[in-house]
Design a protein around this motif. Sequence first.
Motif, PDB file in Angstrom:
ATOM      1  N   TYR A  59    -103.204  -2.471  60.519  1.00  0.00           N
ATOM      2  CA  TYR A  59    -102.991  -3.790  61.079  1.00  0.00           C
ATOM      3  C   TYR A  59    -102.923  -3.704  62.760  1.00  0.00           C
ATOM      4  CZ  TYR A  59     -98.134  -3.774  62.284  1.00  0.00           C
ATOM      5  OH  TYR A  59     -96.812  -3.241  62.866  1.00  0.00           O
ATOM      6  N   ARG A  60    -102.469  -2.418  63.116  1.00  0.00           N
ATOM      7  CA  ARG A  60    -102.504  -2.647  64.622  1.00  0.00           C
ATOM      8  C   ARG A  60    -103.640  -1.927  65.325  1.00  0.00           C
ATOM      9  NH1 ARG A  60     -97.694   0.788  64.358  1.00  0.00           N
ATOM     10  NH2 ARG A  60     -97.729   0.259  62.166  1.00  0.00           N
ATOM     11  N   LEU A  61    -104.459  -1.437  64.806  1.00  0.00           N
ATOM     12  CA  LEU A  61    -105.744  -0.809  65.356  1.00  0.00           C
ATOM     13  C   LEU A  61    -106.310  -1.475  66.490  1.00  0.00           C
ATOM     14  CD1 LEU A  61    -107.964   0.385  62.537  1.00  0.00           C
ATOM     15  CD2 LEU A  61    -107.061   1.584  64.248  1.00  0.00           C
TER      16      LEU A  61
ATOM     17  N   ILE B  35     -86.992   3.429  63.377  1.00  0.00           N
ATOM     18  CA  ILE B  35     -86.308   3.072  62.197  1.00  0.00           C
ATOM     19  C   ILE B  35     -87.114   1.976  61.178  1.00  0.00           C
ATOM     20  CG2 ILE B  35     -84.145   2.046  61.483  1.00  0.00           C
ATOM     21  CD1 ILE B  35     -83.651   2.954  64.706  1.00  0.00           C
ATOM     22  N   GLY B  36     -87.428   2.601  59.951  1.00  0.00           N
ATOM     23  CA  GLY B  36     -88.255   1.938  59.171  1.00  0.00           C
ATOM     24  C   GLY B  36     -89.733   2.051  59.675  1.00  0.00           C
ATOM     25  N   GLY B  37     -89.846   3.410  60.008  1.00  0.00           N
ATOM     26  CA  GLY B  37     -91.052   3.916  60.926  1.00  0.00           C
ATOM     27  C   GLY B  37     -92.391   4.024  60.105  1.00  0.00           C
TER      28      GLY B  37
ATOM     29  N   GLN C 237     -87.473   7.473  60.825  1.00  0.00           N
ATOM     30  CA  GLN C 237     -86.605   7.350  59.650  1.00  0.00           C
ATOM     31  C   GLN C 237     -87.394   6.009  58.742  1.00  0.00           C
ATOM     32  OE1 GLN C 237     -82.697   5.933  61.437  1.00  0.00           O
ATOM     33  NE2 GLN C 237     -81.878   8.050  61.672  1.00  0.00           N
ATOM     34  N   ASP C 238     -86.889   6.385  57.372  1.00  0.00           N
ATOM     35  CA  ASP C 238     -87.528   5.220  56.576  1.00  0.00           C
ATOM     36  C   ASP C 238     -87.117   5.713  55.295  1.00  0.00           C
ATOM     37  OD1 ASP C 238     -89.200   3.364  54.739  1.00  0.00           O
ATOM     38  OD2 ASP C 238     -90.323   3.229  56.549  1.00  0.00           O
ATOM     39  N   GLN C 239     -87.129   5.098  53.978  1.00  0.00           N
ATOM     40  CA  GLN C 239     -86.788   5.391  52.775  1.00  0.00           C
ATOM     41  C   GLN C 239     -87.426   6.526  52.344  1.00  0.00           C
ATOM     42  OE1 GLN C 239     -86.255   1.291  50.445  1.00  0.00           O
ATOM     43  NE2 GLN C 239     -88.316   1.227  51.461  1.00  0.00           N
TER      44      GLN C 239
ATOM     45  N   LEU D 215     -87.534  -0.385  66.458  1.00  0.00           N
ATOM     46  CA  LEU D 215     -87.684  -1.427  65.408  1.00  0.00           C
ATOM     47  C   LEU D 215     -88.956  -1.866  65.445  1.00  0.00           C
ATOM     48  CD1 LEU D 215     -84.055  -3.116  64.906  1.00  0.00           C
ATOM     49  CD2 LEU D 215     -85.164  -1.166  63.597  1.00  0.00           C
ATOM     50  N   HIS D 216     -89.914  -1.672  64.695  1.00  0.00           N
ATOM     51  CA  HIS D 216     -91.354  -2.471  64.927  1.00  0.00           C
ATOM     52  C   HIS D 216     -91.348  -3.026  63.531  1.00  0.00           C
ATOM     53  CE1 HIS D 216     -95.894  -2.446  65.617  1.00  0.00           C
ATOM     54  NE2 HIS D 216     -95.358  -3.504  65.637  1.00  0.00           N
ATOM     55  N   HIS D 217     -91.617  -4.344  63.443  1.00  0.00           N
ATOM     56  CA  HIS D 217     -91.601  -5.365  62.256  1.00  0.00           C
ATOM     57  C   HIS D 217     -90.709  -5.057  61.331  1.00  0.00           C
ATOM     58  CE1 HIS D 217     -96.151  -6.929  63.021  1.00  0.00           C
ATOM     59  NE2 HIS D 217     -95.183  -7.446  63.453  1.00  0.00           N
TER      60      HIS D 217
HETATM   61  C1  LIG Z   1     -92.942  -4.147  57.674  1.00  0.00           C
HETATM   62  S1  LIG Z   1     -92.829  -2.121  57.450  1.00  0.00           S
HETATM   63  C2  LIG Z   1     -93.058  -1.993  59.021  1.00  0.00           C
HETATM   64  C3  LIG Z   1     -93.263  -0.474  59.373  1.00  0.00           C
HETATM   65  C4  LIG Z   1     -93.449   0.089  60.844  1.00  0.00           C
HETATM   66  N1  LIG Z   1     -92.180  -0.031  61.376  1.00  0.00           N
HETATM   67  C5  LIG Z   1     -94.540  -0.647  61.259  1.00  0.00           C
HETATM   68  O1  LIG Z   1     -94.534  -1.466  62.174  1.00  0.00           O
HETATM   69  O2  LIG Z   1     -95.594  -0.404  60.905  1.00  0.00           O
HETATM   70  C6  LIG Z   1     -91.051  -2.195  57.098  1.00  0.00           C
HETATM   71  C7  LIG Z   1     -90.574  -0.820  56.903  1.00  0.00           C
HETATM   72  O3  LIG Z   1     -89.256  -0.840  56.643  1.00  0.00           O
HETATM   73  C8  LIG Z   1     -88.936   0.101  55.721  1.00  0.00           C
HETATM   74  N2  LIG Z   1     -87.887  -0.309  55.036  1.00  0.00           N
HETATM   75  C9  LIG Z   1     -87.582  -1.277  54.077  1.00  0.00           C
HETATM   76  N3  LIG Z   1     -86.130  -1.376  53.753  1.00  0.00           N
HETATM   77  C10 LIG Z   1     -85.588  -0.294  54.265  1.00  0.00           C
HETATM   78  C11 LIG Z   1     -84.213   0.158  54.489  1.00  0.00           C
HETATM   79  N4  LIG Z   1     -83.266  -0.421  53.713  1.00  0.00           N
HETATM   80  N5  LIG Z   1     -84.007   1.131  55.203  1.00  0.00           N
HETATM   81  C12 LIG Z   1     -84.757   2.080  55.697  1.00  0.00           C
HETATM   82  N6  LIG Z   1     -86.191   1.443  55.766  1.00  0.00           N
HETATM   83  C13 LIG Z   1     -86.424   0.234  55.044  1.00  0.00           C
HETATM   84  C14 LIG Z   1     -89.987   0.098  54.640  1.00  0.00           C
HETATM   85  O4  LIG Z   1     -90.201   1.232  53.933  1.00  0.00           O
HETATM   86  C15 LIG Z   1     -91.200  -0.113  55.649  1.00  0.00           C
HETATM   87  O5  LIG Z   1     -91.766   1.109  56.109  1.00  0.00           O
END
Ligand SMILES: C[S@@+](CC[C@H](N)C(=O)[O-])C[C@H]1O[C@@H](n2cnc3c(N)ncnc32)[C@H](O)[C@@H]1O
Length: 428
Positions: free
Chosen positions: A227-229, A265-267, A290-292, A329-331
Motif C-alpha cells: 500500500y505504501r509503494l 512497534i507493530g512493524g 516488534q510485532d506479534q 508507530l505506523h498505522h
Molecule cells: C495495520 S498493521 C501496520 C503494520 C506496519 N506498521 C505498517 O505500517 O505497514 C498493524 C500491525 O500491528 C500488529 N499488531 C496487532 N496487534 C498487536 C499487538 N497486540 N502487539 C503487537 N503488534 C500488534 C499487527 O500484527 C500488524 O503488523
Amino acid sequence: MSTSQVTPLTAEDTVDVSIASAPRDIGAVPDLLKDISGLWDKYDPAADRATRLPLLEKATALAQALETPRETMLKHVGAETASFYTLTLGIEVGLFTELAKNGGSPKKSPELSAALGFDIDGLRRILRHFAAMGHIVQTGSDEWKPNNFSKSLTIPIVNGGYPFYRSVCTAPLLHMHKWMKTKGYPTPTTGKDNPFTFGNQTDQSMFEYMAAHPYLNDCFNHHMGGYRLGRPAWMDPTVYPVQDNLITNFDTSSSSSDPVFLIDIGGNYGHDLERFLDKWPSVPGRIMLQDQQSVLDNVPATLGGGRIEKFAHDFFTPQPVKGARAYYLHHILHDWPDDKCVEIVTNLKGAMTPGYSKLLVNEHVIPSVGASWEATYLDLYMMFLFGARERTEDDWKALLEGKCGLKIEKIWNPGNGVEGIIECIVEG
Ligand SMILES: C[S@@+](CC[C@H](N)C(=O)[O-])C[C@H]1O[C@@H](n2cnc3c(N)ncnc32)[C@H](O)[C@@H]1O
C-alpha cells in the motif's frame, strides 16, 4: 416493493429520470480538457507525484463528467464487483503469472486454460471482462496479453490485498447494514462488537482472527508492503529531518553500551525499517522490529542485511526497551479506538526518556476540507473492522496530548493522502 423504506421526495423535488442517462456534467468538459492539456505540458516523471496526481485528478473528473449516472451505477453494482472477485480468483489460480510468462507475449485462451486447468468457457468470459475493464489487453480474437496493472498482480505485495479484502473484509461490509439496523445505526467504537465480528461471525477481534488464519494473515502482511509503494516515506528528508531531529543528538554514551536508535512497534514484516536502512544505511545504534510472534515468524533473519533485530512484543504490555531514541508507530493507532490507543501509548511512555526519546506516530492527518480517498476509504475500514478511525489534527491533539499526556512537538505533513509524522515527547 421499493428498494428501501425511505419516504419518497415530494412532487416538486422529484428528480427527473432523464438525468440518469445524460452525462453527469457535460458543461465541465471543455475546461477540464484545457486543464488536462496544461497539466500534461508540465508533466515531469522526475516530479511524478507533484505533476501526475493533479493530472489524474482532472482526468478522473473528466471521466466522471462524461459518464452517465446509469453507467456509473452499473460499474458500482456489477462491473467493478465482478472485476474484484474474479481478479482475486485469477491471482489465486495463477492466471496473471501465466499471462506474464515469455515477457507477457499474447496468449490464446486454450493455452491459458490448459496451463491453469481452468475450464475454457469460464476463463474466456473472465478474460473478456478483464479486457473490457482495461485490466488486460485483447490482442486479437480470443487472444490476450497483460498490461502493467495485470503484470503487477504477479507481485506478492501487490496481489496480497485481494484475497485479504475478499475473505476478511467482504463479509463485514456485506452484512454491515444488518448490524447497523439492529443497533440503531451507531458508529462502531469497539473491536469486539462491530460489523467485522458480526459479518465474520466471530468473537475474535481482527488481529486475533488474522493470527488464526495464516494464509490470509500472510496476504495482509504482504499488502502492508504494497500500500505504501511509490509514496514519500517518513524518513525522506522532504518529510522528516532524521539527521537533525534524531541522529545529531543520539546519545551513544547512555547506560547501555549499545543504545537503541529506532524501534518499529507493530512493524509487521519490516517494510518501513528496510526502507529506513536503504535511506540511512550508516545510522548508528540498534534497530528493532516488534510485532506479534506469528508475524515475526515469517520475517527472515537476513532482513535489512541482518541489522534488524526481531523482538516479539505485545504493545498492550509495558515496553521493555527503555530510552530508545525513537519509538515508531505506523498505522497502529488508526486500528484502535481512543481508549485502546491510550493503553498502547501509556505502555510506551513508561519506556521513553523525558525530553529525549521521541514517539513518531506515522498516520493520516485528515484535513477539514478536501480529504483524499486514500484516507477516507481507510477511515471507513477502520470504523467497520475495528471500531477505530483515521484522525484529524484536532483528534490527534485530543488523543495524544489530552488523553495520553504527551507533548506534540510538530506535525510533519507530506501532503494530502500520505501519512504525516506526529512527533511527540514526554516532557522532562
Ligand atoms: C495495520 S498493521 C501496520 C503494520 C506496519 N506498521 C505498517 O505500517 O505497514 C498493524 C500491525 O500491528 C500488529 N499488531 C496487532 N496487534 C498487536 C499487538 N497486540 N502487539 C503487537 N503488534 C500488534 C499487527 O500484527 C500488524 O503488523
